[in-house]
Design a protein around this motif. Structure first.
Motif, PDB file in Angstrom:
ATOM      1  N   LYS A   1      26.966  17.252  16.926  1.00  0.00           N
ATOM      2  CA  LYS A   1      27.510  17.789  15.669  1.00  0.00           C
ATOM      3  C   LYS A   1      26.733  17.256  14.474  1.00  0.00           C
ATOM      4  O   LYS A   1      26.463  18.000  13.520  1.00  0.00           O
ATOM      5  CB  LYS A   1      28.986  17.424  15.539  1.00  0.00           C
ATOM      6  CG  LYS A   1      29.639  17.967  14.261  1.00  0.00           C
ATOM      7  CD  LYS A   1      31.088  17.569  14.171  1.00  0.00           C
ATOM      8  CE  LYS A   1      31.729  18.164  12.910  1.00  0.00           C
ATOM      9  NZ  LYS A   1      31.051  17.770  11.670  1.00  0.00           N
ATOM     10  N   GLU A   2      26.371  15.962  14.502  1.00  0.00           N
ATOM     11  CA  GLU A   2      25.625  15.375  13.385  1.00  0.00           C
ATOM     12  C   GLU A   2      24.254  16.027  13.247  1.00  0.00           C
ATOM     13  O   GLU A   2      23.794  16.304  12.130  1.00  0.00           O
ATOM     14  CB  GLU A   2      25.464  13.867  13.593  1.00  0.00           C
ATOM     15  CG  GLU A   2      26.753  13.062  13.526  1.00  0.00           C
ATOM     16  CD  GLU A   2      27.374  13.051  12.142  1.00  0.00           C
ATOM     17  OE1 GLU A   2      26.703  13.471  11.184  1.00  0.00           O
ATOM     18  OE2 GLU A   2      28.531  12.629  12.025  1.00  0.00           O
ATOM     19  N   ILE A   3      23.606  16.276  14.370  1.00  0.00           N
ATOM     20  CA  ILE A   3      22.300  16.934  14.333  1.00  0.00           C
ATOM     21  C   ILE A   3      22.429  18.326  13.742  1.00  0.00           C
ATOM     22  O   ILE A   3      21.637  18.740  12.884  1.00  0.00           O
ATOM     23  CB  ILE A   3      21.687  16.985  15.751  1.00  0.00           C
ATOM     24  CG1 ILE A   3      21.356  15.570  16.239  1.00  0.00           C
ATOM     25  CG2 ILE A   3      20.427  17.859  15.757  1.00  0.00           C
ATOM     26  CD1 ILE A   3      20.908  15.515  17.684  1.00  0.00           C
ATOM     27  N   LEU A   4      23.444  19.077  14.175  1.00  0.00           N
ATOM     28  CA  LEU A   4      23.668  20.427  13.659  1.00  0.00           C
ATOM     29  C   LEU A   4      23.978  20.391  12.164  1.00  0.00           C
ATOM     30  O   LEU A   4      23.464  21.220  11.395  1.00  0.00           O
ATOM     31  CB  LEU A   4      24.812  21.099  14.426  1.00  0.00           C
ATOM     32  CG  LEU A   4      25.102  22.560  14.051  1.00  0.00           C
ATOM     33  CD1 LEU A   4      23.886  23.434  14.342  1.00  0.00           C
ATOM     34  CD2 LEU A   4      26.317  23.067  14.839  1.00  0.00           C
ATOM     35  N   ASP A   5      24.808  19.433  11.735  1.00  0.00           N
ATOM     36  CA  ASP A   5      25.140  19.304  10.311  1.00  0.00           C
ATOM     37  C   ASP A   5      23.895  19.029   9.476  1.00  0.00           C
ATOM     38  O   ASP A   5      23.725  19.587   8.383  1.00  0.00           O
ATOM     39  CB  ASP A   5      26.164  18.184  10.104  1.00  0.00           C
ATOM     40  CG  ASP A   5      27.571  18.584  10.527  1.00  0.00           C
ATOM     41  OD1 ASP A   5      27.804  19.786  10.746  1.00  0.00           O
ATOM     42  OD2 ASP A   5      28.433  17.685  10.658  1.00  0.00           O
ATOM     43  N   HIS A   6      23.007  18.152   9.983  1.00  0.00           N
ATOM     44  CA  HIS A   6      21.785  17.831   9.237  1.00  0.00           C
ATOM     45  C   HIS A   6      20.845  19.030   9.169  1.00  0.00           C
ATOM     46  O   HIS A   6      20.219  19.273   8.131  1.00  0.00           O
ATOM     47  CB  HIS A   6      21.076  16.630   9.870  1.00  0.00           C
ATOM     48  CG  HIS A   6      21.634  15.308   9.432  1.00  0.00           C
ATOM     49  ND1 HIS A   6      22.859  14.847   9.863  1.00  0.00           N
ATOM     50  CD2 HIS A   6      21.142  14.354   8.590  1.00  0.00           C
ATOM     51  CE1 HIS A   6      23.094  13.665   9.316  1.00  0.00           C
ATOM     52  NE2 HIS A   6      22.077  13.346   8.543  1.00  0.00           N
TER      53      HIS A   6
ATOM     54  N   GLY B   1      26.305   8.646  13.265  1.00  0.00           N
ATOM     55  CA  GLY B   1      25.612   8.263  14.487  1.00  0.00           C
ATOM     56  C   GLY B   1      24.120   8.504  14.440  1.00  0.00           C
ATOM     57  O   GLY B   1      23.329   7.704  14.965  1.00  0.00           O
ATOM     58  N   LEU B   2      23.708   9.602  13.816  1.00  0.00           N
ATOM     59  CA  LEU B   2      22.284   9.929  13.737  1.00  0.00           C
ATOM     60  C   LEU B   2      21.548   8.913  12.867  1.00  0.00           C
ATOM     61  O   LEU B   2      20.438   8.483  13.203  1.00  0.00           O
ATOM     62  CB  LEU B   2      22.108  11.338  13.186  1.00  0.00           C
ATOM     63  CG  LEU B   2      20.738  11.983  13.340  1.00  0.00           C
ATOM     64  CD1 LEU B   2      20.347  12.048  14.805  1.00  0.00           C
ATOM     65  CD2 LEU B   2      20.743  13.377  12.726  1.00  0.00           C
ATOM     66  N   GLN B   3      22.166   8.524  11.756  1.00  0.00           N
ATOM     67  CA  GLN B   3      21.566   7.507  10.893  1.00  0.00           C
ATOM     68  C   GLN B   3      21.454   6.168  11.624  1.00  0.00           C
ATOM     69  O   GLN B   3      20.427   5.493  11.562  1.00  0.00           O
ATOM     70  CB  GLN B   3      22.402   7.336   9.624  1.00  0.00           C
ATOM     71  CG  GLN B   3      22.321   8.497   8.659  1.00  0.00           C
ATOM     72  CD  GLN B   3      23.290   8.320   7.500  1.00  0.00           C
ATOM     73  OE1 GLN B   3      24.487   8.110   7.692  1.00  0.00           O
ATOM     74  NE2 GLN B   3      22.770   8.405   6.280  1.00  0.00           N
ATOM     75  N   LYS B   4      22.518   5.779  12.303  1.00  0.00           N
ATOM     76  CA  LYS B   4      22.515   4.509  13.032  1.00  0.00           C
ATOM     77  C   LYS B   4      21.413   4.489  14.093  1.00  0.00           C
ATOM     78  O   LYS B   4      20.705   3.484  14.252  1.00  0.00           O
ATOM     79  CB  LYS B   4      23.877   4.273  13.689  1.00  0.00           C
ATOM     80  CG  LYS B   4      25.006   3.967  12.724  1.00  0.00           C
ATOM     81  CD  LYS B   4      26.319   3.732  13.476  1.00  0.00           C
ATOM     82  CE  LYS B   4      27.449   3.381  12.540  1.00  0.00           C
ATOM     83  NZ  LYS B   4      28.722   3.146  13.269  1.00  0.00           N
ATOM     84  N   LEU B   5      21.286   5.606  14.803  1.00  0.00           N
ATOM     85  CA  LEU B   5      20.268   5.692  15.855  1.00  0.00           C
ATOM     86  C   LEU B   5      18.874   5.559  15.264  1.00  0.00           C
ATOM     87  O   LEU B   5      18.014   4.844  15.804  1.00  0.00           O
ATOM     88  CB  LEU B   5      20.417   7.016  16.594  1.00  0.00           C
ATOM     89  CG  LEU B   5      19.773   7.126  17.978  1.00  0.00           C
ATOM     90  CD1 LEU B   5      20.390   6.125  18.931  1.00  0.00           C
ATOM     91  CD2 LEU B   5      19.960   8.541  18.522  1.00  0.00           C
ATOM     92  N   ALA B   6      18.628   6.238  14.136  1.00  0.00           N
ATOM     93  CA  ALA B   6      17.321   6.181  13.492  1.00  0.00           C
ATOM     94  C   ALA B   6      17.014   4.780  12.984  1.00  0.00           C
ATOM     95  O   ALA B   6      15.909   4.256  13.187  1.00  0.00           O
ATOM     96  CB  ALA B   6      17.270   7.184  12.333  1.00  0.00           C
ATOM     97  N   TYR B   7      17.987   4.141  12.323  1.00  0.00           N
ATOM     98  CA  TYR B   7      17.768   2.798  11.796  1.00  0.00           C
ATOM     99  C   TYR B   7      17.562   1.781  12.914  1.00  0.00           C
ATOM    100  O   TYR B   7      16.723   0.883  12.806  1.00  0.00           O
ATOM    101  CB  TYR B   7      18.943   2.371  10.911  1.00  0.00           C
ATOM    102  CG  TYR B   7      19.021   3.112   9.598  1.00  0.00           C
ATOM    103  CD1 TYR B   7      17.865   3.373   8.860  1.00  0.00           C
ATOM    104  CD2 TYR B   7      20.234   3.572   9.091  1.00  0.00           C
ATOM    105  CE1 TYR B   7      17.927   4.064   7.661  1.00  0.00           C
ATOM    106  CE2 TYR B   7      20.299   4.260   7.886  1.00  0.00           C
ATOM    107  CZ  TYR B   7      19.139   4.503   7.175  1.00  0.00           C
ATOM    108  OH  TYR B   7      19.194   5.175   5.987  1.00  0.00           O
TER     109      TYR B   7
END
Length: 305
Positions: free
Chosen positions: A190-195, A211-217
């Protein structure tokens, strides 16, 4: 709640003087015209280390490209196989010795990259060089000075990173704010789709990283960061003599150089995405939070960190 000396009057534009559409206010990161509150998002350690990292990584990338220009090719293994490079940037010449094209070869496939890679203009003249002068520090092909810049800021980056790691562990910043939870992982699609659809959070959801931000950081902090430092050390004959295990870990000095180069490109890619997200989610609001610590949240609430 508003931070001391940072009242909403300092950021709110009077509707009597100028009416700014809410969508524009959101895009620029201006204080919302509706209900909102200030949330203390970043402590001083995070802010200081963030800006030191930004400075170091910019100088390291540009000085590193200058060092790369001294031999603009990559190989795998311990030795340089000049006949079979993984990547090479060079130039084609005419019979008079003039440069006719810049050529980049990747895994045996060649591409014309004139003006950017292999050959670019310097002081109005086409010059053979891997990366153009505007992308390197210092601008000319000055290997000795580029190495001094690179080593100096590499150690500053390491010292800064060690301070950040210590803070992250002692304050539980890593476990509280950065390590993805099972819930974060389940929400990743969902986060990927939202971005992708640019549906970015500005309300209560913006109080925490998704979650996407946390994974990237986490990828940058715990994988790319240590990897770029260790491969950099592996390219040093002095460090190899003291710690020969580095050569075994990375499969040779040339392999370490390839991984180091790819890490640098990955950092640059992260930088581009990071800047894009800062702009798209509210430029001034994001900048203010990384300068003063305070971030504006839409809606009614409280400003506790």
């Amino acid at each position: 709640m508003a931070p001391p000396l940072l009242t909403s009057k300092m950021f709110k534009v009077s509707s009597a003087r100028l009416q700014v559409p809410e969508r524009v206010r959101t895009a620029l990161g201006l204080t919302p015209s509706g209900p909102h509150y200030f949330f203390f998002r970043h402590g001083w350690v995070v802010r200081v280390t963030h800006w030191v990292n930004a400075l170091c990584l910019a100088i390291l990338l540009m000085s590193g490209l200058n060092i790369f220009n001294a031999h603009s090719a990559l190989y795998w293994g311990e030795n340089s196989n000049f006949d079979h490079p993984l990547l090479a940037m060079g130039s084609n010449y005419n019979d008079d010795g003039g440069i006719t094209a810049g050529v980049t070869t990747i895994a045996g496939h060649s591409f014309n990259t004139t003006g950017f890679l292999g050959a670019s203009r310097e002081d109005g003249q086409m010059t053979a060089r891997g990366f153009p002068s505007w992308a390197t520090l210092p601008g000319p092909n000055w290997l000795a000075m580029a190495r001094q810049w690179h080593f100096a800021f590499a150690w500053l980056l390491v010292i800064n990173a060690l301070g950040f790691y210590a803070y992250g562990l002692l304050s539980r910043h890593f476990t509280r704010d950065l390590i993805p939870t099972a819930k974060d992982v389940s929400h990743l699609p969902k986060e990927i789709l939202d971005h992708v659809q640019l549906k970015l959070h500005h309300g209560e959801e913006a109080r925490h990283y998704n979650g996407l931000q946390k994974l990237a950081y986490c990828l940058v902090i715990f994988v790319l960061g240590p990897l770029v430092v260790l491969t950099g050390l592996t390219m040093s004959p002095t460090m190899d003599s003291a710690f020969p295990i580095l050569l075994d870990i990375f499969g040779g000095r040339q392999s370490a150089r390839v991984i180091h180069f790819l890490c640098a490109i990955a950092f640059f890619g992260f930088f581009l995405v990071h800047i894009a997200m800062v702009i798209l989610s509210g430029t001034w609001n994001n900048l203010r939070s990384m300068i003063t610590g305070w971030y504006v949240i839409r809606g009614k609430g409280h400003g506790h960190g």
